[in-house]
Design an enzyme around this catalytic site. Sequence first.
Site, PDB file in Angstrom:
ATOM      1  N   LYS A  22      -3.091 -13.097   1.983  1.00  0.00           N
ATOM      2  CA  LYS A  22      -2.787 -12.091   0.950  1.00  0.00           C
ATOM      3  C   LYS A  22      -1.295 -12.003   0.681  1.00  0.00           C
ATOM      4  O   LYS A  22      -0.847 -12.062  -0.471  1.00  0.00           O
ATOM      5  CB  LYS A  22      -3.308 -10.716   1.399  1.00  0.00           C
ATOM      6  CG  LYS A  22      -2.781  -9.565   0.532  1.00  0.00           C
ATOM      7  CD  LYS A  22      -3.271  -8.207   0.988  1.00  0.00           C
ATOM      8  CE  LYS A  22      -2.373  -7.488   1.937  1.00  0.00           C
ATOM      9  NZ  LYS A  22      -1.324  -6.649   1.384  1.00  0.00           N
ATOM     10  N   ASN A  23      -0.509 -11.829   1.751  1.00  0.00           N
ATOM     11  CA  ASN A  23       0.908 -11.536   1.520  1.00  0.00           C
ATOM     12  C   ASN A  23       1.710 -12.759   1.066  1.00  0.00           C
ATOM     13  O   ASN A  23       2.830 -12.607   0.582  1.00  0.00           O
ATOM     14  CB  ASN A  23       1.531 -10.853   2.746  1.00  0.00           C
ATOM     15  CG  ASN A  23       1.004  -9.418   2.888  1.00  0.00           C
ATOM     16  OD1 ASN A  23       0.455  -8.859   1.934  1.00  0.00           O
ATOM     17  ND2 ASN A  23       1.147  -8.844   4.069  1.00  0.00           N
ATOM     18  N   CYS A 117       0.004   0.753   0.367  1.00  0.00           N
ATOM     19  CA  CYS A 117      -0.435   1.639   1.442  1.00  0.00           C
ATOM     20  C   CYS A 117       0.632   2.677   1.763  1.00  0.00           C
ATOM     21  O   CYS A 117       1.826   2.382   1.701  1.00  0.00           O
ATOM     22  CB  CYS A 117      -0.723   0.835   2.709  1.00  0.00           C
ATOM     23  SG  CYS A 117      -2.156  -0.225   2.602  1.00  0.00           S
ATOM     24  N   ARG A 122       8.900   3.935   2.055  1.00  0.00           N
ATOM     25  CA  ARG A 122       8.931   2.482   1.793  1.00  0.00           C
ATOM     26  C   ARG A 122      10.032   2.181   0.773  1.00  0.00           C
ATOM     27  O   ARG A 122       9.754   1.813  -0.372  1.00  0.00           O
ATOM     28  CB  ARG A 122       7.562   1.985   1.309  1.00  0.00           C
ATOM     29  CG  ARG A 122       6.473   2.167   2.360  1.00  0.00           C
ATOM     30  CD  ARG A 122       5.179   1.487   1.989  1.00  0.00           C
ATOM     31  NE  ARG A 122       5.249   0.038   2.131  1.00  0.00           N
ATOM     32  CZ  ARG A 122       4.211  -0.778   1.994  1.00  0.00           C
ATOM     33  NH1 ARG A 122       3.026  -0.290   1.703  1.00  0.00           N
ATOM     34  NH2 ARG A 122       4.354  -2.081   2.133  1.00  0.00           N
ATOM     35  N   ILE A 124      13.216   0.396  -1.298  1.00  0.00           N
ATOM     36  CA  ILE A 124      13.494  -0.998  -1.685  1.00  0.00           C
ATOM     37  C   ILE A 124      15.006  -1.192  -1.884  1.00  0.00           C
ATOM     38  O   ILE A 124      15.434  -2.018  -2.682  1.00  0.00           O
ATOM     39  CB  ILE A 124      12.684  -1.451  -2.929  1.00  0.00           C
ATOM     40  CG1 ILE A 124      12.941  -0.560  -4.138  1.00  0.00           C
ATOM     41  CG2 ILE A 124      11.208  -1.532  -2.631  1.00  0.00           C
ATOM     42  CD1 ILE A 124      12.466  -1.211  -5.449  1.00  0.00           C
ATOM     43  N   ASP A 125      15.784  -0.400  -1.141  1.00  0.00           N
ATOM     44  CA  ASP A 125      17.245  -0.477  -1.290  1.00  0.00           C
ATOM     45  C   ASP A 125      17.805  -1.871  -0.969  1.00  0.00           C
ATOM     46  O   ASP A 125      18.776  -2.311  -1.595  1.00  0.00           O
ATOM     47  CB  ASP A 125      17.927   0.573  -0.400  1.00  0.00           C
ATOM     48  CG  ASP A 125      17.528   0.420   1.061  1.00  0.00           C
ATOM     49  OD1 ASP A 125      16.329   0.559   1.357  1.00  0.00           O
ATOM     50  OD2 ASP A 125      18.405   0.135   1.895  1.00  0.00           O
ATOM     51  N   ASP A 307       1.031  -5.365  10.913  1.00  0.00           N
ATOM     52  CA  ASP A 307      -0.243  -5.356  10.176  1.00  0.00           C
ATOM     53  C   ASP A 307      -1.446  -5.582  11.087  1.00  0.00           C
ATOM     54  O   ASP A 307      -2.590  -5.557  10.625  1.00  0.00           O
ATOM     55  CB  ASP A 307      -0.221  -6.408   9.049  1.00  0.00           C
ATOM     56  CG  ASP A 307       0.800  -6.049   7.973  1.00  0.00           C
ATOM     57  OD1 ASP A 307       1.280  -4.906   7.964  1.00  0.00           O
ATOM     58  OD2 ASP A 307       1.120  -6.931   7.147  1.00  0.00           O
ATOM     59  N   ARG A 399      -8.824  -4.484  -0.756  1.00  0.00           N
ATOM     60  CA  ARG A 399      -7.523  -4.961  -1.256  1.00  0.00           C
ATOM     61  C   ARG A 399      -7.076  -6.215  -0.508  1.00  0.00           C
ATOM     62  O   ARG A 399      -6.294  -7.000  -1.035  1.00  0.00           O
ATOM     63  CB  ARG A 399      -6.449  -3.876  -1.053  1.00  0.00           C
ATOM     64  CG  ARG A 399      -6.498  -2.744  -2.054  1.00  0.00           C
ATOM     65  CD  ARG A 399      -5.304  -1.833  -1.864  1.00  0.00           C
ATOM     66  NE  ARG A 399      -4.143  -2.620  -1.528  1.00  0.00           N
ATOM     67  CZ  ARG A 399      -3.257  -2.317  -0.577  1.00  0.00           C
ATOM     68  NH1 ARG A 399      -3.385  -1.226   0.126  1.00  0.00           N
ATOM     69  NH2 ARG A 399      -2.231  -3.104  -0.340  1.00  0.00           N
TER      70      ARG A 399
HETATM   71  C1  EPZ Z   1       5.380  -6.440   3.746  1.00  0.00           C
HETATM   72  O1  EPZ Z   1       5.743  -5.177   3.235  1.00  0.00           O
HETATM   73  C2  EPZ Z   1       3.870  -6.477   3.727  1.00  0.00           C
HETATM   74  N1  EPZ Z   1       3.413  -6.278   2.355  1.00  0.00           N
HETATM   75  C3  EPZ Z   1       3.316  -5.388   4.639  1.00  0.00           C
HETATM   76  O2  EPZ Z   1       1.926  -5.607   4.717  1.00  0.00           O
HETATM   77  C4  EPZ Z   1       3.890  -5.537   6.046  1.00  0.00           C
HETATM   78  O3  EPZ Z   1       3.519  -4.423   6.819  1.00  0.00           O
HETATM   79  C5  EPZ Z   1       5.416  -5.619   5.994  1.00  0.00           C
HETATM   80  O4  EPZ Z   1       5.846  -6.648   5.066  1.00  0.00           O
HETATM   81  C6  EPZ Z   1       6.038  -5.947   7.355  1.00  0.00           C
HETATM   82  O5  EPZ Z   1       5.525  -7.161   7.843  1.00  0.00           O
HETATM   83  C7  EPZ Z   1       3.415  -7.296   1.512  1.00  0.00           C
HETATM   84  O6  EPZ Z   1       3.778  -8.420   1.836  1.00  0.00           O
HETATM   85  C8  EPZ Z   1       2.941  -7.011   0.132  1.00  0.00           C
HETATM   86  P1  EPZ Z   1       9.371  -4.808   4.721  1.00  0.00           P
HETATM   87  P2  EPZ Z   1       7.260  -4.906   2.825  1.00  0.00           P
HETATM   88  O7  EPZ Z   1      10.285  -4.805   3.549  1.00  0.00           O
HETATM   89  O8  EPZ Z   1       7.853  -6.172   2.326  1.00  0.00           O
HETATM   90  C9  EPZ Z   1      12.267  -1.068   5.713  1.00  0.00           C
HETATM   91  C10 EPZ Z   1      -0.347  -5.037   4.752  1.00  0.00           C
HETATM   92  O9  EPZ Z   1      -1.054  -4.293   5.462  1.00  0.00           O
HETATM   93  N2  EPZ Z   1      12.893  -1.406   4.415  1.00  0.00           N
HETATM   94  O10 EPZ Z   1       9.393  -5.973   5.644  1.00  0.00           O
HETATM   95  O11 EPZ Z   1       7.262  -3.742   1.912  1.00  0.00           O
HETATM   96  C11 EPZ Z   1      10.850  -0.544   5.519  1.00  0.00           C
HETATM   97  O12 EPZ Z   1      10.852   0.842   5.260  1.00  0.00           O
HETATM   98  C12 EPZ Z   1       1.006  -4.585   4.266  1.00  0.00           C
HETATM   99  O13 EPZ Z   1      -0.706  -6.180   4.393  1.00  0.00           O
HETATM  100  C13 EPZ Z   1      14.020  -0.710   4.030  1.00  0.00           C
HETATM  101  O14 EPZ Z   1      14.506   0.184   4.710  1.00  0.00           O
HETATM  102  O15 EPZ Z   1       7.886  -4.545   4.238  1.00  0.00           O
HETATM  103  C14 EPZ Z   1      10.204  -0.940   6.832  1.00  0.00           C
HETATM  104  O16 EPZ Z   1      10.531   0.041   7.799  1.00  0.00           O
HETATM  105  C15 EPZ Z   1       1.322  -3.187   4.638  1.00  0.00           C
HETATM  106  N3  EPZ Z   1      14.596  -1.064   2.834  1.00  0.00           N
HETATM  107  C16 EPZ Z   1      10.900  -2.252   7.212  1.00  0.00           C
HETATM  108  O17 EPZ Z   1      12.106  -2.280   6.431  1.00  0.00           O
HETATM  109  C17 EPZ Z   1      14.106  -2.049   2.045  1.00  0.00           C
HETATM  110  O18 EPZ Z   1      14.684  -2.308   0.980  1.00  0.00           O
HETATM  111  C18 EPZ Z   1      10.117  -3.522   6.896  1.00  0.00           C
HETATM  112  O19 EPZ Z   1       9.658  -3.484   5.550  1.00  0.00           O
HETATM  113  C19 EPZ Z   1      12.967  -2.745   2.463  1.00  0.00           C
HETATM  114  C20 EPZ Z   1      12.367  -2.410   3.657  1.00  0.00           C
END
Ligand code: EPZ
Length: 431
Positions: A22-23, A117, A122, A124-125, A307, A399
């Site tokens: 998926k991801n 989710c 969450r 995106i900074d 995950d 999903r």
């Molecule tokens: C991806 O989310 C996956 N989603 C998530 O899978 C997964 O849990 C996550 O990576 C971690 O492996 C998709 O690929 C669509 P991150 P993502 O940016 O990219 C913080 C599932 O169940 N952060 O790696 O959104 C954030 O808050 C889903 O399949 C910032 O602070 O995750 C978190 O604590 C759920 N600023 C950490 O980093 C940012 O700009 C990791 O988030 C971005 C993230």
Amino acid sequence: MTKYVIHGGKPLFGEISISGAKNAAVAIIPATLLVDGVCRIENIPQISDVTLILNILQDLGADVRTVNRTTVDIDCSHIHNSKVPEELARKIRASYYLIGALLSRFGSAEVPPPGGCDLGGRPIDQHIKGFVSMGADVDVKGGYIHAKAKGGRLTGTTVYMDIVSVGATMNIMLAATLAEGLTVIENAAKEPHIVDLANFLNSMGADIMGAGTDVIKIRGVERLGGGMYSIIPDQIEAGTYMAAVAAAGGEVLIKNVIPKHLECITAKLVEMGVDVEERDDAVLVRRTGKLTRTNVKTLPYPGFPTDMQPQIAAVLCLAQGTSVVTEGVWDNRYRYVDEFRRMGAQIQVDGKIAVIEGVEKLTGARLRACDLRAGAAMIITALAAQGTSEISNIHHIERGYEDIVRKLSGVGADIRVVITPDEEQSEATAG
Ligand code: EPZ
């Protein structure tokens, strides 16, 4: 309302074949926006997140043709629109990849803030920091993120990630692929789907090195051409079925996997007394004796995946002794705990730590899936529990899991999809 009804307590025997990741799919599909030509993408999982992202591309003007159940041809050559429809984009987290892809292709993007989710904040900074350092102006107004490259094209630079972020790493890779000059991502995420996205882009003509390490170098190219690409198998789908066998007992061959991607999950299951035998592209999972306690901390790859945290917690509920689970990625990924308690699980949560006292047995209950992986974990507890469970809110599960009911039924699970009378009178056997 549609729900899953599970009569638990039956061990699982047989084979399950794993679908595409998926991801990876939800990043590679938006990445076709960069390609001037037809992309044939194979091993696409049939899940609602993929349908959504394909619908968004079609809405933007892409020509999407289904070749067979797992293969699509996508042609984005004729798109001229860089504004993403709000209703669809808000339903899916991965819509943020459209910012990087559209910025790279058109030098501008208008994308609604992403959905997905609820796992706590969450932000995106880090994505935005990357785009800005490459020369984009980014602001949020009228419910949209507006991003525009100064001079119409992004410029390569060095981007240091303050946090290891899967999404930000892939988004900056997308943005950098057609940018002017060299972009270096430092402290990059290393998940298998990051390597898969890089392999896809390189196979279409990009110049990306170092994906899978914490420094990725992307030299911008003028254009990508079409081609064919097959998505990797889903690490988390495979891990979920491994956990299901661990909890319910039995012996299942999990096929079409890359065992290396599963090592972190395999290691924990082995500590708990589960036999895992690696084959070339399969793992054989067997659990006959008692489960023993262990501790789990989730971390970015190659650490134990967040995950898989709810699913491994589901198994630990039945392990002898006290286990400690530490969530190292998300602020709020224990929303499933109240549901587990209704089945007799003994779990205490304090912030990011859950302490689980293993119990002899769980009993069936009515459960509500609160997000994708929590829902998958509820299926695992229900398969292992004595008696009948009903799981509602299954759209979360659909999903991310292709044909989960058919795959589990194929290994002897007693799981059915039931449509309750408020919608239809009949009960449908899943398939
Ligand atoms: C991806 O989310 C996956 N989603 C998530 O899978 C997964 O849990 C996550 O990576 C971690 O492996 C998709 O690929 C669509 P991150 P993502 O940016 O990219 C913080 C599932 O169940 N952060 O790696 O959104 C954030 O808050 C889903 O399949 C910032 O602070 O995750 C978190 O604590 C759920 N600023 C950490 O980093 C940012 O700009 C990791 O988030 C971005 C993230």
